[in-house]
Design a protein around this motif. Sequence first.
Motif: not given
Length: 333
Positions: A40-46, A129-139
Amino acid sequence: MTKHFYTAKKLPIFLAISAVILIAGIVLYALFGFNYDAQAGKSFELTYDAVVTISDGGDKVEEVCEETFSSLGVSYEKKFEAAPNVDGSSLAETGDVTVRYLFGEDVSKETLVSAKETIVGKLSSEFEGADVYVVIREQGAESVFSEPAWRGAVALAVAAVVVLVYIGFRFGWGRTLTGLCLTMHDVFLTLALFALTRIPMAAAAPLLVAAAAAVISLLLWMVQCMKMRETFKDPAFRTMDAEEAVNECCKSSYKTVLYVVAALAAVFIVVGAVAAPGVRTLFLPLLLPLAVGAYSSLVLGPTLYLPMKKLDDRSNAKKGRYVGKKKAEKAEE
């Protein structure tokens, strides 16, 4: 009198061995559960566009991410990368790649938010012009492979049913019932051995491993059934009783089964060695159900099939006598 390896008297011994392992596995599972490799931990999704704005820049994206993590004094435990999703609805080639880093519970969300701001800024200046999306989740551990595991398990379960149906139509009720018993035995024995040996496995993988054990068990038993069908056609086997016929058949079939086992083991090892860490935790543990399937098809299966072959032989003998009697009566008429 020739001593045979496969005898009805040995069946209780083989079943007792399996029962001991199953009971011990159930106890260990109740106390400690499985040894999950993904914690278990945290997820860093780019997520970024890998075709248009950041074409051939995947290595640079990961380099920026990892340098930023290092500068903030944190390190990831695992890294997963998804293939681009190509949009087939248009002629344009577009696709996103998601790189996911898994961190331990000790890494604060604030640190990851800071990393996000730094990474997005660097990539925006590096790739105009790059589109970068980051989502941080606890899982929790169970969420890492939950969706792929469910899909894989369903696909393997369908494959197992198809193989079992094929055995039923091709090789008769005796070998089909034996295959069904071996499948149930191998599934539960495999899970028990995972609990006993504490082999690391991916989170949410027990279901996938159980389905894989079912497929492997049926495939190896099908190899035995094919050899039995081929061997029992020999007229010399028609004069043998069930025990002698099965023992003589298995003397020639065990090499074929071992060749298939070795081929599957080589595939699992090679894929596990060259694959990404996430995939590796799914393939290398499959060596255990493969070993269980080999034991079942070479030892337990033929022994379990013996009583069914005896019944089948008696039924065939009665049919033969009945057909012969009808022919004799017609000849007298």
